[in-house]
Structure formats: structure tokens, C-alpha cells
Design an enzyme around this catalytic site. Structure first.
Site, PDB file in Angstrom:
ATOM      1  N   GLY A  89       0.813  -1.211   0.000  1.00 42.05           N
ATOM      2  CA  GLY A  89       0.000   0.000   0.000  1.00 42.05           C
ATOM      3  C   GLY A  89       0.844   1.258   0.000  1.00 42.05           C
ATOM      4  O   GLY A  89       1.805   1.364   0.760  1.00 42.05           O
ATOM      5  N   ASN A 129       5.461  -5.832   5.922  1.00 43.17           N
ATOM      6  CA  ASN A 129       5.985  -7.150   6.283  1.00 43.17           C
ATOM      7  C   ASN A 129       5.981  -8.124   5.109  1.00 43.17           C
ATOM      8  O   ASN A 129       6.876  -8.976   4.988  1.00 43.17           O
ATOM      9  CB  ASN A 129       5.181  -7.731   7.459  1.00 43.17           C
ATOM     10  CG  ASN A 129       3.708  -7.873   7.138  1.00 43.17           C
ATOM     11  OD1 ASN A 129       3.027  -6.898   6.831  1.00 43.17           O
ATOM     12  ND2 ASN A 129       3.189  -9.087   7.208  1.00 43.17           N
ATOM     13  N   THR A 186       4.569   1.164   6.415  1.00 44.33           N
ATOM     14  CA  THR A 186       3.208   0.667   6.542  1.00 44.33           C
ATOM     15  C   THR A 186       2.389   1.593   7.418  1.00 44.33           C
ATOM     16  O   THR A 186       2.843   1.982   8.493  1.00 44.33           O
ATOM     17  CB  THR A 186       3.135  -0.762   7.117  1.00 44.33           C
ATOM     18  OG1 THR A 186       1.770  -1.114   7.342  1.00 44.33           O
ATOM     19  CG2 THR A 186       3.888  -0.886   8.423  1.00 44.33           C
ATOM     20  N   ASP A 240      -0.216   0.659   8.850  1.00 46.20           N
ATOM     21  CA  ASP A 240      -0.726  -0.174   9.943  1.00 46.20           C
ATOM     22  C   ASP A 240       0.185  -0.132  11.161  1.00 46.20           C
ATOM     23  O   ASP A 240      -0.253  -0.489  12.261  1.00 46.20           O
ATOM     24  CB  ASP A 240      -0.865  -1.627   9.487  1.00 46.20           C
ATOM     25  CG  ASP A 240      -2.015  -1.825   8.514  1.00 46.20           C
ATOM     26  OD1 ASP A 240      -2.871  -0.930   8.425  1.00 46.20           O
ATOM     27  OD2 ASP A 240      -2.065  -2.879   7.852  1.00 46.20           O
ATOM     28  N   GLU A 275     -10.995  -2.012  10.654  1.00 43.59           N
ATOM     29  CA  GLU A 275     -11.506  -2.934   9.638  1.00 43.59           C
ATOM     30  C   GLU A 275     -11.197  -4.390   9.986  1.00 43.59           C
ATOM     31  O   GLU A 275     -11.838  -5.307   9.492  1.00 43.59           O
ATOM     32  CB  GLU A 275     -10.892  -2.609   8.277  1.00 43.59           C
ATOM     33  CG  GLU A 275      -9.393  -2.862   8.209  1.00 43.59           C
ATOM     34  CD  GLU A 275      -8.752  -2.520   6.880  1.00 43.59           C
ATOM     35  OE1 GLU A 275      -9.445  -1.958   6.013  1.00 43.59           O
ATOM     36  OE2 GLU A 275      -7.551  -2.813   6.704  1.00 43.59           O
ATOM     37  N   LEU A 296      -8.320   6.577   1.430  1.00 46.64           N
ATOM     38  CA  LEU A 296      -8.057   7.999   1.645  1.00 46.64           C
ATOM     39  C   LEU A 296      -6.972   8.227   2.692  1.00 46.64           C
ATOM     40  O   LEU A 296      -6.250   9.219   2.645  1.00 46.64           O
ATOM     41  CB  LEU A 296      -9.343   8.698   2.101  1.00 46.64           C
ATOM     42  CG  LEU A 296     -10.429   8.930   1.056  1.00 46.64           C
ATOM     43  CD1 LEU A 296     -11.666   9.496   1.732  1.00 46.64           C
ATOM     44  CD2 LEU A 296      -9.944   9.873  -0.025  1.00 46.64           C
TER      45      LEU A 296
END
Length: 444
Positions: A16, A111, A139, A141, A240, A297
């Protein structure tokens, strides 16, 4: 690494995109230009697919001015990919690397990208081909092992915090329930960043649900109902990746898509938000319930950049190149926070297998005991990574105007002033007795 070892460099981006991923790219390219052992600097378009298709650009010919513009531009300038190389892919990759005399390989990603870098590195060793492989962390995350935090998270967290601040103001104006679904497959760091939006005690988000705690829809509906009863409204932050008591993602029931690494496709759909808002409507008497999915977004939103995030992403790229040319080494660059009240970090080299594939989670001390909020420890952790948020102003309750007629009813009746008693007449003081006239002085 032999004393006169030279070769070309290849760099690519994967997974991403983020707001600062190009800072890592440019940091590595500008550092590579300083080292004579690196001859040409290639960029692979769309990650491993660009390598397999020999689809490259010569980054060494880019001007420094344009590289700086690229650094400040969100998303992956070279294009990205989600592709886990097969054994056949690795064989084709080495054919291309040999043809291009590539001896320094850098892969920017999370990862899964670290796992890909590890696979290529192990294959190079098996082929006895000297290739210095480095993974650069990235990342939103924030779930890479061996790292205190990762480039991309700070800016995405800043977006989330600002989005929730705006959404809470919107909800305050129209009331009701608002549910916002935030990225985070296995770790709740990004969803937890919503708590940074709070300014006043009754600010949202009022409830925060993370993948680290089992999610019960019925308990969720009761939590929402309790907040609405107290405040008349409720703003909810939901990851999510929330899972049920068996560890199965709630959203997995609504999607069958998986990527090449076997991950269920959780982002880019509003199914989870629709399910949660619908469940609240069905099980409570709350009529105004809305849901949004922030989706992609969060990752590449222009103008919402953490200065700390951008600087650390740039430095990660620079350090990776320095390590690669320092000797016969490979690995991943890890960001470690230094102890002390003043925020500072260091950059360490860790083994690729320590970062590859697996992820970390929010530590227990960051999650409130009730399971639907965060602690002060998390806020202290996240604030230096995110930076300052835009200030907000509120109309003061001190100047509330009474309703018509309300002032007269509430105002106490004026008491008639008590009649003053007449002051007693003053008795005139007795006149002092007249003195006898003095005798006339005798004549001499």
C-alpha cells in the site's frame, strides 16, 4: 564486501502507498549518488513485476530538484504491486539482475515486502551471487516487528485524527450515531489514533474498537446505546480488522477476495460499516445511524503530512544505502525510540527474517480495560509521531441567552426596602455656664 566491489543498484516499492514512501525512495537515491561503488541507480516500475518484465527507469539521471518534488508527493512514484515471488519468479529475477549487474537491491514496503526481500536474498545466497538486499520499512498499519513505529503511520494517523475531529464536530451539530471504519488488519494503531482528536471531555470518538480485542455485536450495540443516553450522540472508531471470539474477522463474511499473500481484502468496501450501522438500528431505538469507511483515503492524502514521519522516512532510505555499502551485509532498517522525555530515535539493522511476514499488535498497556478505548500511554506514544493538529474553537456556554420570559420567572422578586425608623431627636447640649468677668486690674 571486496575492497573494489562495484555494481548497480535497483530499488522498488511494494504494498500500500503512503504519503511519505517517496521520501524513503529519494533518501536512498540521493545517498547512493555519493558512493562510487554504486554505478547506476535503477528503479523497477511496479515492484517485482517491473523486475520480472525488465521494466526500469534510470533514477540516477533525475535532477535533485525533481527528486525533491517526488519526495514531497504522496503515493508510490515507481508504482506498487502485491506479488509474492514463486521459485520460478526468483530464477527469472536473477537472470535479470545478472544482466543488469545489480549488486544492491532495496525494497520499500511492509511485512509482506520484507518477506519478498528475504526470499530474494536467500535465493541470491543459494546462487552464490553477491547481492546486498535491504528492506526499508513502510506501513500505515504500524505493525512491523522490531520497530517502535514505521514510516507512513504518523501521517496516516494525523489524517485519522483530523478526520475524527471534523466528524465529531459534524456529529455534535446534527446528533445521532456515526460509525467510522479505519484501516488496520491485525493491529489497531491507526484506529487508536482517532483518540488524538479529543479536545473536551465529551468529544468523540466515544468508543474505539481494535482487532486486539474480540468484538461482540450485541455488546457493541449496548455500548452505543449507553453513550447516546448520556450525551445524546455517539461517534465510533472501528478497525476494519475487528474479529469475533474465534479470531475470525467480522468483515471476512462480506468479502471473498484475497491477495497473493493470502490476506483477505478488507479495505475498499463499506460492507462492515453497513453491517454495524444496520445492527445498531435493528437492536436499538436509535433512528439516525450513519457509517463511513475511510478506506484508501488514509494512505496518500496530500497536505496531511507529519514532519516527523517525512524526516524518518527519508533517513531510513539514507541509512539503508550506507549499510549496504559498508560491507557484506543485508537486512531491514528498524526505527527504535530512545528512552527519555525528549523524543528521539535511532536506526538499527535487523535480520530480514525477523521482520518478514509476521506482524505485531497494540500492546496491552495501550488499550483501556473496558476494551473500547485507549490509554494515556498510547496518546503519549503517538503524539510525537503525529505532530500538532489544527486548533478548534467552541461557542461558550457562559453567554447563553435565557428564553423569552424565562428571566422574569427565574429572577427573585425584589423585596421592598424596610421603612427606616426616624432617628431620635438629638438633645441639645447644655450651654456651658458663663464665666464671671475678670476683676478690673487695680490701678497702679
Amino acid at each position: 564486501m571486496p575492497k573494489n566491489f562495484t555494481g548497480n543498484m535497483l530499488i522498488a516499492q511494494s504494498g500500500g502507498p503512503t504519503v511519505v514512501i517517496n521520501q524513503s525512495l529519494v533518501g536512498a537515491v540521493l545517498e547512493a549518488k555519493k558512493h562510487p561503488c554504486i554505478k547506476r541507480i535503477y528503479g523497477a516500475l511496479h515492484g517485482i513485476e517491473g523486475i520480472l518484465n525488465d521494466n526500469l527507469v534510470d533514477l540516477g539521471r533525475e535532477t535533485e530538484a525533481n527528486l525533491e518534488r517526488i519526495a514531497r508527493t504522496p503515493s508510490s512514484a515507481l508504482g506498487s504491486v502485491r506479488h509474492k515471488p514463486t521459485p520460478e519468479d526468483c530464477e527469472a529475477i536473477f537472470d535479470m539482475l545478472r544482466k543488469r549487474d545489480v549488486r544492491f537491491f532495496f525494497y520499500i514496503g511492509g511485512n509482506d515486502s520484507a518477506e519478498t526481500t528475504h526470499i530474494i536474498n536467500e535465493a541470491a545466497k543459494a546462487e552464490n551471487y553477491e547481492l546486498h538486499c535491504f528492506h526499508l520499512p513502510k506501513t500505515v498499519d504500524n505493525d512491523l516487528l522490531e520497530n517502535d513505529h514505521t514510516p507512513g503511520f504518523g501521517s496516516a494517523a494525523k489524517f485519522v485524527a483530523q478526520a475524527f475531529r471534523g466528524d465529531d464536530l459534524d456529529n455534535r451539530a446534527l446528533m445521532g450515531v456515526k460509525i467510522d471504519v479505519v484501516m488496520g488488519r491485525n493491529a489497531g494503531f491507526l484506529t487508536a489514533a482517532s483518540a488524538l482528536a479529543r479536545v473536551r471531555p465529551d468529544d468523540g470518538p466515544h468508543l474505539i474498537y481494535l482487532p486486539e480485542r474480540a468484538f461482540d455485536p450485541e455488546r457493541f450495540a449496548k455500548d452505543v446505546q449507553a453513550v447516546v443516553k448520556k450525551l445524546g450522540r455517539c461517534v465510533v472508531a472501528v478497525s476494519e480488522g475487528i474479529v469475533n471470539a474465534n479470531g475470525i474477522p467480522i468483515a471476512a463474511a462480506y468479502t471473498k477476495e484475497v491477495d497473493s499473500h493470502g490476506n483477505a481484502q478488507l479495505s475498499g468496501t463499506g460492507a462492515l460499516g453497513d453491517f454495524l450501522s444496520g445492527f445498531v438500528k435493528r437492536t436499538t431505538k436509535i433512528s439516525r445511524v450513519r457509517a463511513d469507511t475511510f478506506g484508501y483515503l488514509q494512505r496518500s492524502f496530500p497536505g496531511v503530512v507529519s514532519e516527523t514521519d517525512a524526516a524518518e522516512a527519508r533517513e531510513s532510505g539514507r541509512v539503508a544505502v550506507q549499510l549496504a555499502v559498508s560491507g557484506d551485509v543485508d537486512g531491514s532498517v528498524a526505527i527504535r525510540r530512545l528512552p527519555g522525555k525528549k523524543y528521539a530515535v535511532r536506526y538499527d539493522r535487523v535480520l530480514l527474517r525477523q521482520v518478514a511476514k509476521n506482524t505485531r499488535h497494540m500492546p496491552d498497556e495501550f488499550i483501556a480495560k473496558n476494551g473500547h478505548d485507549v490509554t494515556k500511554a498510547f496518546l503519549d506514544y503517538a503524539r510525537p509521531l503525529v505532530g500538532e493538529l489544527p486548533p478548534v474553537g467552541f461557542v461558550s456556554d457562559k453567554y447563553r441567552v435565557p428564553k423569552a420570559g424565562e428571566a422574569a420567572k427565574k429572577a427573585p422578586k425584589a423585596k421592598k426596602p424596610a421603612a427606616k425608623k426616624a432617628a431620635p431627636a438629638k438633645v441639645p447640649a447644655k450651654a456651658a455656664p458663663a464665666k464671671k468677668p475678670a476683676k478690673a486690674a487695680k490701678k497702679a
